[in-house]
Design an enzyme around this catalytic site. Sequence first.
Site, short mmCIF file in Angstrom:
data_model
loop_
_atom_site.label_atom_id
_atom_site.label_comp_id
_atom_site.label_asym_id
_atom_site.label_seq_id
_atom_site.Cartn_x
_atom_site.Cartn_y
_atom_site.Cartn_z
CD GLN B 151 -16.82 -29.37 -68.06
OE1 GLN B 151 -15.92 -28.53 -68.04
NE2 GLN B 151 -17.53 -29.68 -66.99
CB THR B 152 -22.29 -30.98 -70.84
OG1 THR B 152 -22.04 -29.99 -69.87
CG2 THR B 152 -23.31 -31.97 -70.33
CB SER B 158 -22.74 -33.69 -62.55
OG SER B 158 -24.03 -33.13 -62.60
CD GLU B 454 -21.67 -22.89 -64.34
OE1 GLU B 454 -20.68 -23.56 -64.00
OE2 GLU B 454 -21.78 -22.39 -65.48
#
Lengths: 696, 696
Positions: B151-152, B158, B454
């Site tokens: 993802q990142t 974030s 997270e």
Amino acid sequence: MKPTPQWVKDLKPSAPQGTELIKAERDSSKLSVDKLSKFLFTKEVLDRQATILKILEAEKVFDKSRNYFDGRQDRFVTALARAKRLRQLQVKHNWTQDEFYCASDLISEPGPYGLHATMYLTTLRGQGTPEQHKLFLEPAENYEAIGCYAQTELGHGSNVRGLETTATWNPEDKTFTLHSPHLTASKWWIGSLGRTANHAVIMAQLIIAGKPYGPHPFVCNIRDMKTHEPLEGIHVGDIGPKFGYNTMDNGFLLLNQVKIPHVNMLAKYSRVDPETNKYVKPSSPSLIYGTLTWVRSTIVLDSGKVLARGVTIATRYASVRRQFQDRDAPSGTSGENQVLNYSMVQYRLLPLLAATFALHFTGKAMMSLYQENQKRMASATTDTTRGVGPEELQAGSDLIADLHATSCGLKALGSTIAGEGLEVCRRACGGHGYSSFGGIGAWYADYLPTMTWEGDNYMLTQQVARYLLKSARAVLKGNAPTNDTTKIFSTFLQKQDMGCAHDVLGSDSDLVAAFAWRTSYLTFEALKHRDLEKNSWNSLLVDFWRLSTAHSQYLVVKNFYDVLHSESLQYELDPATIDVLHKLFRLYALDTLEKEASEFYSSAAVTVRQIQLARTKSVMKLLEEIRPHALRLVDSWNFPDWQLDSSLGRKDGKVYEDLFYRASELNPLNGLTIDPYPNNDTLVTRDETAQFKAKL
Amino acid sequence: MKPTPQWVKDLKPSAPQGTELIKAERDSSKLSVDKLSKFLFTKEVLDRQATILKILEAEKVFDKSRNYFDGRQDRFVTALARAKRLRQLQVKHNWTQDEFYCASDLISEPGPYGLHATMYLTTLRGQGTPEQHKLFLEPAENYEAIGCYAQTELGHGSNVRGLETTATWNPEDKTFTLHSPHLTASKWWIGSLGRTANHAVIMAQLIIAGKPYGPHPFVCNIRDMKTHEPLEGIHVGDIGPKFGYNTMDNGFLLLNQVKIPHVNMLAKYSRVDPETNKYVKPSSPSLIYGTLTWVRSTIVLDSGKVLARGVTIATRYASVRRQFQDRDAPSGTSGENQVLNYSMVQYRLLPLLAATFALHFTGKAMMSLYQENQKRMASATTDTTRGVGPEELQAGSDLIADLHATSCGLKALGSTIAGEGLEVCRRACGGHGYSSFGGIGAWYADYLPTMTWEGDNYMLTQQVARYLLKSARAVLKGNAPTNDTTKIFSTFLQKQDMGCAHDVLGSDSDLVAAFAWRTSYLTFEALKHRDLEKNSWNSLLVDFWRLSTAHSQYLVVKNFYDVLHSESLQYELDPATIDVLHKLFRLYALDTLEKEASEFYSSAAVTVRQIQLARTKSVMKLLEEIRPHALRLVDSWNFPDWQLDSSLGRKDGKVYEDLFYRASELNPLNGLTIDPYPNNDTLVTRDETAQFKAKL
């Protein structure tokens, strides 16, 4: 190994580029970086750094690109190579001590000669007789003997009196026997001892005719000067990996009845008379005292710059990094917000930026006080013809006591602010702060022991409290020497019954006075607990720690204030820069006040309303006002990219290119191809790490 | 290499021995460690751990003695070997998920399958269709395909919406093209991607006919299933060394127009209709929401145990370590004082000991709330015959919002307390805390990213504030759902005009109420700033962070209070143990209150006098009362020595023997003999490191 494909090489970061963002950020302030740098360091120091940087950059051995990848063994061997080359350069260029320190500072890693060049030489110089200088100091200065300073033991850290190693005087053959009676007597943590040193100054309990005389320094040859093998009766080695500082070989040392000649006991201050076999007492213990004060003062002076590295990296990255749209931005606005715009980021970083200046100025003030006192002491003790009276000696000793306490408190506060602040900076870099390439983590890890050595930061606060209690007692009795501490106590006692009214938001001098009031309040509270209520020392340790912190914060605030009111300021800096420095002063002071609010409440130094306003209005406003100058302020610390070795802290803002380059092109782990299936026991199917290492 | 001489082998630590001191310390309390352990974990879990520990200890590959010495490459390869063996054992013993986690917990190092076993499988399970389960999940569960969750990105942490990677729908051949348009689009930080995974779930911006539909998950094969070479159009590798977590291969990934079939978009919630080429919206986004809440709840639950490792090590070492005589000891008293006796050490360690329990109970409460809600949601959505009314769905969604906010705030608070607390524990060990053998440093460094992932701990506090503001608005409007948050707000509003009188020292329920009052006060203050004064969101971030912290502290205090008033407590624990738990509750609450004093002052939740007394009397007294039980309290966390791998934290107190053994017998650096003279360019004159490594 396949070469990096062309389509990867063609990729650029998405717009706007870091280079553009950081340029725009720099352009947003008119602050003169050059002038501020000169004010902080002097032109001479800046020029020196530039010259030395060029010399170091030209030497392959100082190239830093392996640092983040190498394991401990490689790092240690590389550090040794660097230490050797640095010494060669020192001789070649005939470097002064300051130039040598400057080079070490740029290299920024502890080296295997570290304790030789500092503590070993210093101890021999300071505590040896002329005969001992000839015998031990000269070869050490020529690096024909490499030494270390062996005090701490496996079972004994701060408490020097508890050392177990013994040095027993043998009248029959005029020798000492050094011995480790237990495992816990093993010297431990001794820098440069693990693999490098062939000599050590060993602190051991002197014993004459069965009677102990406390710890004294003895020079001992521990490794063969040719083979470098440990000598008979010596068990020596490296204590193993640490959280940081792994380029240094901190060592252990056990001695089994090792005999050394009489001349090996450093005898400038105290000695054993070989004729009478009697102990001869030290003449002036206060001068030994002085060395520790000097070491602590250096830590205070360094703490500002230590922290400034982290603040520089985090501020530069926060100028390039963008994340989320501003929630209140008009709809249709595109692009993410610069991270430095977020008030939460400013609130974490900018008070630390203010602290770098505050600590730097405090360190400088401490250093000049120390040097001034050294001069006075030297003339008082050497110029015996002048006939120094007892008052003068008393004044000198009062000043030493003050300096000692001040250096203890400020060492504890300064290194705590710097150490903990670095971690705040690392986290303020978000995920990438965790990458070694960020450059803060390793620096932080290497710095952490500063909070423990030269007096554990918690232990030291007891010394400060003891001094403040003593001063307070003297003020109450009316026989106190005149100094700043006794002055603020007297002021407090005068006003105690009518309270105070410090306008901390409206007046800078009131702000300083509020810190002084809090120190005084806490001192007299502690005095009451100890002297009237007869509480045990142990039960008051938390109060003492708070008191020491409060007092040291006062000193930092006061030193910053004094710099702003110094005459030289107007000549060296323009009004706009002075204005920003003034804002930094207020930010440091008000932010500290607000974080320690409960003590300002309970001492009634400030009104409840002003404390609330300090954060919600003043601090938040100062953050906004300082923010446009943040990048130029960190630039004024003048760290070369070569020194920082940080992808995030690059002066040109090429953060992402650098992170990617190091990961993709340099990282040796990418030379390993593995078998990923758990049922196959094969792990590595191809090892091309050498090809990556060759690039480093 | 010479063998260790006999005189060294014969040495023992000086008396009293660590074994005696720790035994005496254990004997000084009657607290039942077994009962408390069972209360914390249940007998089943303790038995499970004992069984699995035996299995792991018997396997040479899990031996930990190399861990502190190996460089990154060796550590990674060893971690891979361990991950493989762990998977083999899982199959062999038919381990449940809980048993597998227990084994991982004992091994205590991130492994290369880490993200496969968690996020890859979870995402496939949760977001795949039955067809996709057959195609991707089954081979993944059998470890025939090894995956990760990407993802990142390099330029995007974030903010998921800001992701740059694109997945463009090709109607002509019913495929997606995955592409990285810029360098900053490179996936970054992806666990298990660097060297291990051959598959990835890639979060990419879905584009259909030129229109973006936001980030969606796509399965992509990235490495050849046989050769493990990157496939065409894929540039993948490890991102390099980090502050910790170096046994994990966090990776980067760039994609150059990589085509994947239609079935590779995970389609349980939203999909592209291949016939119409239209986007089909997700039916129930709140269930996806649920996964994040679960992950955060796990972090809260773990934080107590994470911190307990550090507290265990520091408390055991402080029971063995002795330093200085007590200043008030009668003259003639010999021997140094146990470090745990110092009030400054107690003040640093015991509130953290209290926090381990507070966080553990809070985590357990969060988990049951989460599970209860999952059940409700599942029955509400699947049991369509029951006819769920809109009220019931609304109640469910209110609870989700509450759970979401609670999990955000507690994740931030819990991981901050644990992370920062570990460093406090490390420093409380003095110099030896800096040695890797201390065992806290590496654990701390590995844990730190929990504060960022997270949801960054600062970012998350905005979500909590948003929820609290929303709840406060609803309470003011009179249309709030009934839950604890709205209840404390209503109480505050009722009493606002007459103030409050919380007897925090005399009454536990008042203590909890004072925390509730402070939360409510800060909420309505923030609401005023935002809604009435129309302050920008950005200018309030610091207020929001404080508010979230205050609210989360309230929740922790309340959960601890609830456990003490639960019915089961009396059955499972004896009154003496309950009494100590009660003291820990008060210590946690009062210490927090005192450290956050200024907010309790300004909200007028407590009188000034009681706040002052909280520390000077209550907290100091509690420290004294808890101190005799400290060792048994940490014992009840039930960490095997094998798990802690710490010289300082040994259950038997053999601290010095173990430090010395590791340094002298195991440390490979001691196999290097060097040439110490700077004029000789030779560095290593003899390399016997292999002989040390052979012992490991």
